[in-house]
Write an enzyme that holds these catalytic residues in place. Structure first.
Site, PDB file in Angstrom:
ATOM      1  N   ASN A  10     -65.228 -52.677  27.372  1.00 46.94           N
ATOM      2  CA  ASN A  10     -65.660 -52.901  25.530  1.00 46.94           C
ATOM      3  C   ASN A  10     -64.823 -54.253  25.308  1.00 46.94           C
ATOM      4  O   ASN A  10     -64.187 -54.089  24.636  1.00 46.94           O
ATOM      5  CB  ASN A  10     -66.048 -52.261  25.006  1.00 46.94           C
ATOM      6  N   TRP A  11     -65.545 -55.478  25.703  1.00 50.56           N
ATOM      7  CA  TRP A  11     -64.521 -56.269  25.191  1.00 50.56           C
ATOM      8  C   TRP A  11     -64.096 -57.398  24.005  1.00 50.56           C
ATOM      9  O   TRP A  11     -63.431 -58.173  23.708  1.00 50.56           O
ATOM     10  CB  TRP A  11     -64.900 -57.820  26.317  1.00 50.56           C
ATOM     11  N   LYS A  12     -65.546 -57.189  23.588  1.00 55.74           N
ATOM     12  CA  LYS A  12     -65.978 -57.283  21.978  1.00 55.74           C
ATOM     13  C   LYS A  12     -65.751 -58.463  21.842  1.00 55.74           C
ATOM     14  O   LYS A  12     -66.244 -59.315  22.785  1.00 55.74           O
ATOM     15  CB  LYS A  12     -64.210 -56.920  21.028  1.00 55.74           C
ATOM     16  N   HIS A  96     -71.395 -49.438  17.426  1.00 56.31           N
ATOM     17  CA  HIS A  96     -70.363 -49.003  17.166  1.00 56.31           C
ATOM     18  C   HIS A  96     -69.919 -49.961  15.894  1.00 56.31           C
ATOM     19  O   HIS A  96     -70.613 -49.710  15.174  1.00 56.31           O
ATOM     20  CB  HIS A  96     -69.643 -50.835  18.248  1.00 56.31           C
ATOM     21  N   GLU A  98     -67.864 -50.841  14.807  1.00 61.16           N
ATOM     22  CA  GLU A  98     -67.224 -51.830  14.077  1.00 61.16           C
ATOM     23  C   GLU A  98     -68.815 -52.694  13.442  1.00 61.16           C
ATOM     24  O   GLU A  98     -68.248 -53.639  12.801  1.00 61.16           O
ATOM     25  CB  GLU A  98     -66.878 -52.774  15.158  1.00 61.16           C
ATOM     26  N   GLU A 168     -66.182 -41.902  19.510  1.00 60.15           N
ATOM     27  CA  GLU A 168     -65.210 -43.058  19.272  1.00 60.15           C
ATOM     28  C   GLU A 168     -64.567 -42.848  17.419  1.00 60.15           C
ATOM     29  O   GLU A 168     -65.138 -43.656  16.737  1.00 60.15           O
ATOM     30  CB  GLU A 168     -65.507 -44.718  19.169  1.00 60.15           C
ATOM     31  N   GLY A 174     -57.841 -48.929  18.461  1.00 54.41           N
ATOM     32  CA  GLY A 174     -57.502 -50.280  18.585  1.00 54.41           C
ATOM     33  C   GLY A 174     -56.047 -50.324  17.583  1.00 54.41           C
ATOM     34  O   GLY A 174     -55.257 -51.155  16.954  1.00 54.41           O
ATOM     35  N   SER A 214     -58.379 -46.201  21.661  1.00 55.45           N
ATOM     36  CA  SER A 214     -57.026 -46.377  22.435  1.00 55.45           C
ATOM     37  C   SER A 214     -56.435 -45.999  23.671  1.00 55.45           C
ATOM     38  O   SER A 214     -55.526 -44.919  23.883  1.00 55.45           O
ATOM     39  CB  SER A 214     -56.139 -45.959  20.735  1.00 55.45           C
ATOM     40  N   GLY A 235     -61.574 -50.448  24.926  1.00 53.07           N
ATOM     41  CA  GLY A 235     -61.728 -51.410  24.275  1.00 53.07           C
ATOM     42  C   GLY A 235     -59.967 -52.261  25.082  1.00 53.07           C
ATOM     43  O   GLY A 235     -59.971 -52.725  26.206  1.00 53.07           O
TER      44      GLY A 235
HETATM   45  P1  13P Z   1     -59.495 -49.428  22.298  1.00 57.13           P
HETATM   46  O1  13P Z   1     -59.261 -49.010  22.730  1.00 57.13           O
HETATM   47  O2  13P Z   1     -59.162 -51.195  22.035  1.00 57.13           O
HETATM   48  O3  13P Z   1     -59.379 -49.090  21.024  1.00 57.13           O
HETATM   49  O4  13P Z   1     -61.252 -49.606  21.039  1.00 57.13           O
HETATM   50  C1  13P Z   1     -61.896 -48.909  21.695  1.00 57.13           C
HETATM   51  C2  13P Z   1     -63.328 -49.182  21.214  1.00 57.13           C
HETATM   52  O5  13P Z   1     -63.742 -49.912  20.253  1.00 57.13           O
HETATM   53  C3  13P Z   1     -64.220 -49.325  21.788  1.00 57.13           C
HETATM   54  O6  13P Z   1     -65.417 -49.605  21.922  1.00 57.13           O
END
Ligand code: 13P
Length: 251
Positions: A10-12, A96, A98, A168, A174, A214, A235
């Site tokens: 997930n490149w966000k 997600h 977020e 998640e 993150g 993470s 992420g």
């Molecule tokens: P991180 O791997 O940066 O913690 O993010 C996880 C995530 O939200 C994947 O969708």
């Protein structure tokens, strides 16, 4: 029953067009010949088309990070499932944390989107997960049960089998604070029980449940070894070829 693991990046809201293409080309070369796991990357929506074109003919699928549920019309700023499909998209991340916590996306909205994605023949990756305060209050399972019931309401058994769930924990996203393999396995097993309760054992055994939060090339192996962990939604560590490849290889 053996479920094929799915490692998705997930490149966000990261990378430029040039950096997205460089990463896609790098992964395409590095992951060539790996065919015992499913691999996907989910770029920002404006880069879905060029990344899908760059990855065409490879073993790496492309997903989007969100979609709108209507087919077309006066919905300024939104993108439909048909448009995503049109440009080579196969997966859509939905709900997600977020989006749930920053943009106020509810399980009801996630549910309508899940139906739209399934109706178009794409694969939804539906995210669930608890906040730190919810875990500390001992309500993890309750929170996830609500997200699960809400997000998959009305989804038929045959469609449910095609869905991917990403567990998640919000406190692990993150933060570098990864869930222990035991913590992940406990929740994954609970989610599988929820599927069995709402559907049946066959459906429960078919659904892939990814872990996200993470994940990196150092901790992936131990988490992915757990029986109910069927892949990872990655992420930060998916933004460079080497760590993402390391996670793919751990699978
Ligand atoms: P991180 O791997 O940066 O913690 O993010 C996880 C995530 O939200 C994947 O969708």
């Amino acid at each position: 029953m053996t479920r094929r693991l799915l490692i998705a990046g997930n490149w966000k809201m990261n990378l430029s067009l040039a950096a997205s293409l460089e990463l896609a080309e790098g992964l395409k070369k590095a992951a060539a010949g790996i065919n015992n796991v499913d691999i996907a990357v989910c770029p920002p929506s404006v880069y879905v088309q060029p990344v899908a074109a760059a990855l065409k003919g490879s073993n790496i699928g492309v997903g989007a990070q969100n979609v709108y549920f209507e087919k077309e019309g006066a919905f300024t700023g939104e993108i439909s499932v048909g448009m995503l499909k049109d440009v080579g998209c196969q997966y859509v991340i939905l709900g997600h944390s977020e989006r749930r916590h920053i943009l106020g996306e509810s399980s009801e909205i996630v549910n309508v989107k899940t139906h739209a994605v399934l109706a178009a023949g794409l694969i939804p990756i539906v995210c669930v997960g608890e906040l730190l305060k919810e875990r500390e209050a001992g309500t993890t399972e309750l929170v996830i049960r609500k997200q699960f019931d809400g997000s998959f309401s009305g989804v038929a058994a045959d469609d449910m089998k095609k869905c991917v769930i990403a567990y998640e924990p919000v406190w692990a996203i993150g933060t570098g604070k990864v869930a222990t393999p035991e913590q992940a396995e406990e929740v994954h097993a609970a989610i599988r029980k929820m599927i069995e309760k709402n559907y049946n054992k066959e459906v429960a055994e078919s659904v892939r449940i990814q872990y996200g939060g993470s994940v990196n090339d150092k901790n992936a192996k131990e988490i992915l070894a757990k029986p109910n962990v069927d892949g990872a939604l990655v992420g930060g560590a998916s933004l460079k070829v080497d760590p993402f490849l390391g996670i793919i290889k751990s699978a």
